[in-house]
Design an enzyme around this catalytic site. Structure first.
Site, PDB file in Angstrom:
ATOM      1  N   ASN A 105       5.679 -37.299  81.154  1.00 51.96           N
ATOM      2  CA  ASN A 105       5.322 -36.346  82.491  1.00 51.96           C
ATOM      3  C   ASN A 105       4.218 -35.413  82.221  1.00 51.96           C
ATOM      4  OD1 ASN A 105       7.417 -37.955  83.657  1.00 51.96           O
ATOM      5  ND2 ASN A 105       9.007 -36.183  83.529  1.00 51.96           N
ATOM      6  N   VAL A 106       3.461 -35.312  83.058  1.00 46.94           N
ATOM      7  CA  VAL A 106       2.321 -34.369  83.037  1.00 46.94           C
ATOM      8  C   VAL A 106       2.789 -32.853  83.735  1.00 46.94           C
ATOM      9  CG1 VAL A 106       0.632 -36.294  83.199  1.00 46.94           C
ATOM     10  CG2 VAL A 106       1.494 -35.448  85.249  1.00 46.94           C
ATOM     11  N   ASP A 107       3.947 -32.889  84.104  1.00 47.29           N
ATOM     12  CA  ASP A 107       4.361 -31.499  84.444  1.00 47.29           C
ATOM     13  C   ASP A 107       4.913 -30.668  83.224  1.00 47.29           C
ATOM     14  OD1 ASP A 107       7.268 -31.826  84.035  1.00 47.29           O
ATOM     15  OD2 ASP A 107       7.343 -33.239  85.671  1.00 47.29           O
ATOM     16  N   HIS A 122       1.247 -38.457  77.724  1.00 49.10           N
ATOM     17  CA  HIS A 122       0.324 -38.965  79.084  1.00 49.10           C
ATOM     18  C   HIS A 122      -0.407 -37.370  79.352  1.00 49.10           C
ATOM     19  CE1 HIS A 122       2.466 -42.914  79.945  1.00 49.10           C
ATOM     20  NE2 HIS A 122       1.835 -42.703  78.875  1.00 49.10           N
ATOM     21  N   CYS A 133     -17.950 -33.344  77.043  1.00 49.26           N
ATOM     22  CA  CYS A 133     -17.864 -32.722  75.663  1.00 49.26           C
ATOM     23  C   CYS A 133     -16.366 -32.479  75.465  1.00 49.26           C
ATOM     24  CB  CYS A 133     -18.964 -31.603  75.665  1.00 49.26           C
ATOM     25  SG  CYS A 133     -17.937 -29.666  76.327  1.00 49.26           S
ATOM     26  N   GLY A 198      15.245 -41.567  83.168  1.00 48.20           N
ATOM     27  CA  GLY A 198      14.264 -41.566  84.201  1.00 48.20           C
ATOM     28  C   GLY A 198      13.035 -42.155  84.019  1.00 48.20           C
ATOM     29  N   SER A 200      10.585 -46.132  84.112  1.00 53.39           N
ATOM     30  CA  SER A 200      10.917 -47.493  84.350  1.00 53.39           C
ATOM     31  C   SER A 200      10.761 -48.493  83.069  1.00 53.39           C
ATOM     32  CB  SER A 200       9.876 -47.886  85.533  1.00 53.39           C
ATOM     33  OG  SER A 200       8.533 -47.297  85.251  1.00 53.39           O
ATOM     34  N   PRO A 225      19.270 -44.329  87.683  1.00 56.65           N
ATOM     35  CA  PRO A 225      20.110 -45.004  88.732  1.00 56.65           C
ATOM     36  C   PRO A 225      19.740 -46.456  88.906  1.00 56.65           C
ATOM     37  CG  PRO A 225      18.432 -43.275  89.551  1.00 56.65           C
ATOM     38  CD  PRO A 225      18.197 -43.480  88.441  1.00 56.65           C
ATOM     39  N   ALA A 241      20.099 -38.225  86.813  1.00 58.17           N
ATOM     40  CA  ALA A 241      20.163 -37.398  85.584  1.00 58.17           C
ATOM     41  C   ALA A 241      20.321 -36.147  85.883  1.00 58.17           C
ATOM     42  CB  ALA A 241      18.423 -37.327  84.904  1.00 58.17           C
TER      43      ALA A 241
HETATM   44  C1  BJW Z   1      15.754 -41.669  88.094  1.00 55.87           C
HETATM   45  C2  BJW Z   1      15.907 -40.475  89.406  1.00 55.87           C
HETATM   46  C3  BJW Z   1      16.790 -39.545  88.914  1.00 55.87           C
HETATM   47  C4  BJW Z   1      14.398 -41.870  89.879  1.00 55.87           C
HETATM   48  N1  BJW Z   1      17.440 -39.694  87.773  1.00 55.87           N
HETATM   49  N2  BJW Z   1      16.005 -41.397  87.117  1.00 55.87           N
HETATM   50  C5  BJW Z   1      -1.992 -55.283  81.697  1.00 55.87           C
HETATM   51  C6  BJW Z   1      -2.981 -55.143  82.393  1.00 55.87           C
HETATM   52  C7  BJW Z   1      -3.741 -54.057  82.355  1.00 55.87           C
HETATM   53  C8  BJW Z   1      -3.318 -52.918  81.417  1.00 55.87           C
HETATM   54  C9  BJW Z   1      -2.336 -53.371  80.668  1.00 55.87           C
HETATM   55  C10 BJW Z   1      -1.550 -54.356  80.730  1.00 55.87           C
HETATM   56  N3  BJW Z   1      -0.573 -54.381  79.964  1.00 55.87           N
HETATM   57  C11 BJW Z   1      -0.534 -53.111  79.245  1.00 55.87           C
HETATM   58  C12 BJW Z   1      -1.674 -52.686  79.808  1.00 55.87           C
HETATM   59  C13 BJW Z   1      -2.086 -51.360  79.298  1.00 55.87           C
HETATM   60  C14 BJW Z   1      -1.515 -50.119  80.177  1.00 55.87           C
HETATM   61  C15 BJW Z   1      -0.152 -50.355  80.930  1.00 55.87           C
HETATM   62  O1  BJW Z   1       1.204 -50.189  80.284  1.00 55.87           O
HETATM   63  N4  BJW Z   1      -0.136 -50.881  81.960  1.00 55.87           N
HETATM   64  C16 BJW Z   1       1.227 -51.653  82.683  1.00 55.87           C
HETATM   65  C17 BJW Z   1       1.644 -50.998  83.874  1.00 55.87           C
HETATM   66  C18 BJW Z   1       1.029 -52.891  82.957  1.00 55.87           C
HETATM   67  N5  BJW Z   1      -1.204 -48.941  79.636  1.00 55.87           N
HETATM   68  C19 BJW Z   1      -2.358 -48.359  79.325  1.00 55.87           C
HETATM   69  O2  BJW Z   1      -3.310 -48.299  79.634  1.00 55.87           O
HETATM   70  C20 BJW Z   1      -2.029 -47.081  78.120  1.00 55.87           C
HETATM   71  N6  BJW Z   1      -3.179 -46.921  77.293  1.00 55.87           N
HETATM   72  C21 BJW Z   1      -3.464 -48.043  76.481  1.00 55.87           C
HETATM   73  O3  BJW Z   1      -2.585 -48.931  76.311  1.00 55.87           O
HETATM   74  O4  BJW Z   1      -4.310 -47.908  75.635  1.00 55.87           O
HETATM   75  C22 BJW Z   1      -4.794 -49.109  74.783  1.00 55.87           C
HETATM   76  C23 BJW Z   1      -5.800 -49.934  75.773  1.00 55.87           C
HETATM   77  C24 BJW Z   1      -7.135 -49.519  75.844  1.00 55.87           C
HETATM   78  C25 BJW Z   1      -7.638 -50.405  76.522  1.00 55.87           C
HETATM   79  C26 BJW Z   1      -7.336 -51.301  77.461  1.00 55.87           C
HETATM   80  C27 BJW Z   1      -5.990 -51.598  77.419  1.00 55.87           C
HETATM   81  C28 BJW Z   1      -5.092 -50.827  76.470  1.00 55.87           C
HETATM   82  C29 BJW Z   1      -2.299 -45.559  79.027  1.00 55.87           C
HETATM   83  C30 BJW Z   1      -1.074 -45.556  80.047  1.00 55.87           C
HETATM   84  C31 BJW Z   1      -1.353 -44.159  80.719  1.00 55.87           C
HETATM   85  C32 BJW Z   1      -0.344 -44.100  81.971  1.00 55.87           C
HETATM   86  N7  BJW Z   1      -0.885 -42.872  82.903  1.00 55.87           N
HETATM   87  C33 BJW Z   1       0.079 -42.637  84.056  1.00 55.87           C
HETATM   88  C34 BJW Z   1      -0.659 -41.714  84.735  1.00 55.87           C
HETATM   89  C35 BJW Z   1      -0.808 -40.497  84.042  1.00 55.87           C
HETATM   90  C36 BJW Z   1      -1.769 -39.384  85.018  1.00 55.87           C
HETATM   91  C37 BJW Z   1      -0.842 -39.244  86.145  1.00 55.87           C
HETATM   92  O5  BJW Z   1       0.136 -38.674  86.215  1.00 55.87           O
HETATM   93  O6  BJW Z   1      -1.579 -39.376  87.135  1.00 55.87           O
HETATM   94  O7  BJW Z   1       1.224 -42.197  83.468  1.00 55.87           O
HETATM   95  S1  BJW Z   1       0.674 -44.100  84.916  1.00 55.87           S
HETATM   96  C38 BJW Z   1       2.066 -43.476  85.314  1.00 55.87           C
HETATM   97  O8  BJW Z   1       3.249 -44.268  84.744  1.00 55.87           O
HETATM   98  C39 BJW Z   1       2.521 -42.167  84.339  1.00 55.87           C
HETATM   99  C40 BJW Z   1       3.761 -42.269  83.819  1.00 55.87           C
HETATM  100  O9  BJW Z   1       3.899 -41.613  82.614  1.00 55.87           O
HETATM  101  C41 BJW Z   1       3.820 -43.571  83.480  1.00 55.87           C
HETATM  102  C42 BJW Z   1       5.391 -44.217  83.242  1.00 55.87           C
HETATM  103  O10 BJW Z   1       5.889 -43.917  84.333  1.00 55.87           O
HETATM  104  P1  BJW Z   1       7.512 -43.543  84.448  1.00 55.87           P
HETATM  105  O11 BJW Z   1       7.683 -42.164  84.028  1.00 55.87           O
HETATM  106  O12 BJW Z   1       8.200 -44.387  84.094  1.00 55.87           O
HETATM  107  O13 BJW Z   1       7.714 -43.431  86.240  1.00 55.87           O
HETATM  108  P2  BJW Z   1       8.309 -44.591  87.220  1.00 55.87           P
HETATM  109  O14 BJW Z   1       8.022 -43.960  88.663  1.00 55.87           O
HETATM  110  O15 BJW Z   1       7.608 -45.962  86.708  1.00 55.87           O
HETATM  111  O16 BJW Z   1       9.766 -44.787  87.054  1.00 55.87           O
HETATM  112  C43 BJW Z   1      10.575 -43.581  87.549  1.00 55.87           C
HETATM  113  C44 BJW Z   1      12.025 -44.078  87.079  1.00 55.87           C
HETATM  114  O17 BJW Z   1      12.917 -42.897  87.401  1.00 55.87           O
HETATM  115  C45 BJW Z   1      12.486 -45.112  87.759  1.00 55.87           C
HETATM  116  O18 BJW Z   1      13.335 -45.992  86.932  1.00 55.87           O
HETATM  117  C46 BJW Z   1      13.618 -44.814  88.857  1.00 55.87           C
HETATM  118  O19 BJW Z   1      14.850 -45.710  89.034  1.00 55.87           O
HETATM  119  C47 BJW Z   1      14.103 -43.520  87.811  1.00 55.87           C
HETATM  120  N8  BJW Z   1      14.757 -42.112  88.600  1.00 55.87           N
HETATM  121  N9  BJW Z   1      15.302 -40.967  90.280  1.00 55.87           N
HETATM  122  C48 BJW Z   1      17.120 -40.489  86.729  1.00 55.87           C
HETATM  123  N10 BJW Z   1      17.365 -38.666  89.683  1.00 55.87           N
HETATM  124 ZN    ZN Z   2     -18.748 -30.086  78.397  1.00 52.62          ZN
END
Ligand code: BJW
Ligand code: ZN
Length: 254
Positions: A105-107, A122, A133, A198, A200, A225, A241
């Protein structure tokens, strides 16, 4: 939700753990009012295209669109407060010798709930830096005025080189902060128990952490969930959670 029953195996492993990793995602902050990314109705990526907002190319193409969107989200987070899940995770650190929160999380809600050791895989909404820079840009802790969804905002200019200031988050295609990632891997490889809460579990490389811990013999406990990309955790606690984490702590240490 009725008071959940937890298995004796889970409670025993929790009480006996010497080192715990708590791996969290957007779902842990959902009950604070912060939208997740992939929820079918309210998720950010359901309403906004990540390729237009969350890549370095997107920022270069339209800095005002991207900066405005992240300022809107930063304003949202400033108005939200930690929920019972963040508080329970912070309490857990008093029951085990070693505990590390590894959040995607970014919070800053884990820190505001009192968790001491938190690493952000992240990045953070609260640590912008120059796109050219890398110089940090100090953001005020309060917003002068509330940003609105969809409002464009020119990013500030770096005080050192004049380059555009960008959000301090990790976008698609960017590397994770190396020190944070290496520490997360090291702790995952030597913890007794890892919570995956929490998330995916679809974004790489972060989603590898529970697998690393399991390969090294740790007990994997998922709190969510919904089903996720994490296959067959030892304990799969289905529910929010904010209900399950405080109940689990109460059951383990009544
Ligand atoms: C509850 C609830 C409750 C609800 N209680 N639970 C194929 C194609 C293209 C790219 C890729 C590929 N395969 C892999 C990649 C690389 C890519 C990737 O993984 N993509 C996939 C999506 C396919 N990864 C990257 O690019 C990473 N870097 C990297 O790999 O570098 C090497 C590289 C270099 C060059 C090329 C390729 C690779 C970097 C990843 C950065 C992710 N950034 C984000 C945005 C951050 C900034 C912002 O906030 O805007 O990070 S994306 C977003 O997803 C954010 C999150 O941290 C991240 C994960 O999401 P999270 O936290 O899991 O949220 P949700 O919404 O998915 O899930 C929420 C869950 O909560 C659900 O399960 C609900 O059920 C649950 N829930 N209420 C408990 N009350
Ligand atoms: Zn600068």
């Amino acid at each position: 939700m009725p008071v959940p029953e937890f298995s004796p195996d889970l409670l025993g492993r929790l009480r006996a753990a010497r080192s715990i990793v708590v791996f969290t995602g957007a779902g842990v902050s959902q009950e604070s009012g912060i939208p997740t990314f992939r929820d079918a109705l309210s998720g950010l990526w359901t309403q906004f295209d990540p390729m237009v907002l969350a890549t370095p190319e997107a920022f270069e193409a339209d800095p005002a669109l991207v900066w405005g969107w992240y300022e809107w989200r930063r304003g949202l987070v400033l108005r939200c407060r930690p929920n019972p899940a963040h508080h329970a995770i912070a309490q857990l650190q008093h029951h085990v010798p070693e505990l590390l929160v590894v959040t995607q999380n970014v919070d800053d809600l884990h820190e505001r709930a009192g968790s001491r050791d938190v690493i952000h895989l992240h990045g953070s909404l609260h640590a912008p830096r120059c796109h050219h820079c890398g110089a940090p840009w100090p953001v005020p802790e309060t917003m002068p005025e509330e940003p609105q969804e969809g409002r464009r905002l020119d990013p500030p200019a770096c005080r050192h080189c004049g380059g555009p200031v960008r959000p301090g988050v990790v976008w698609f295609g960017e590397s994770l902060p190396q020190q944070a990632w290496l520490l997360a891997l090291e702790r995952a490889a030597r913890c007794d128990l890892l919570f995956s809460i929490g998330t995916s579990s679809v974004v790489q490389p972060a989603a590898q952490l529970p697998m690393r811990a399991r390969a090294a013999g740790a007990c994997i406990v998922q709190v969510n969930p919904e089903p996720t990309g994490l296959e067959s955790p030892h304990h799969d606690l289905r529910g929010p959670a904010g209900t399950l984490m405080p109940a689990l702590l109460d059951a383990a240490w009544p």
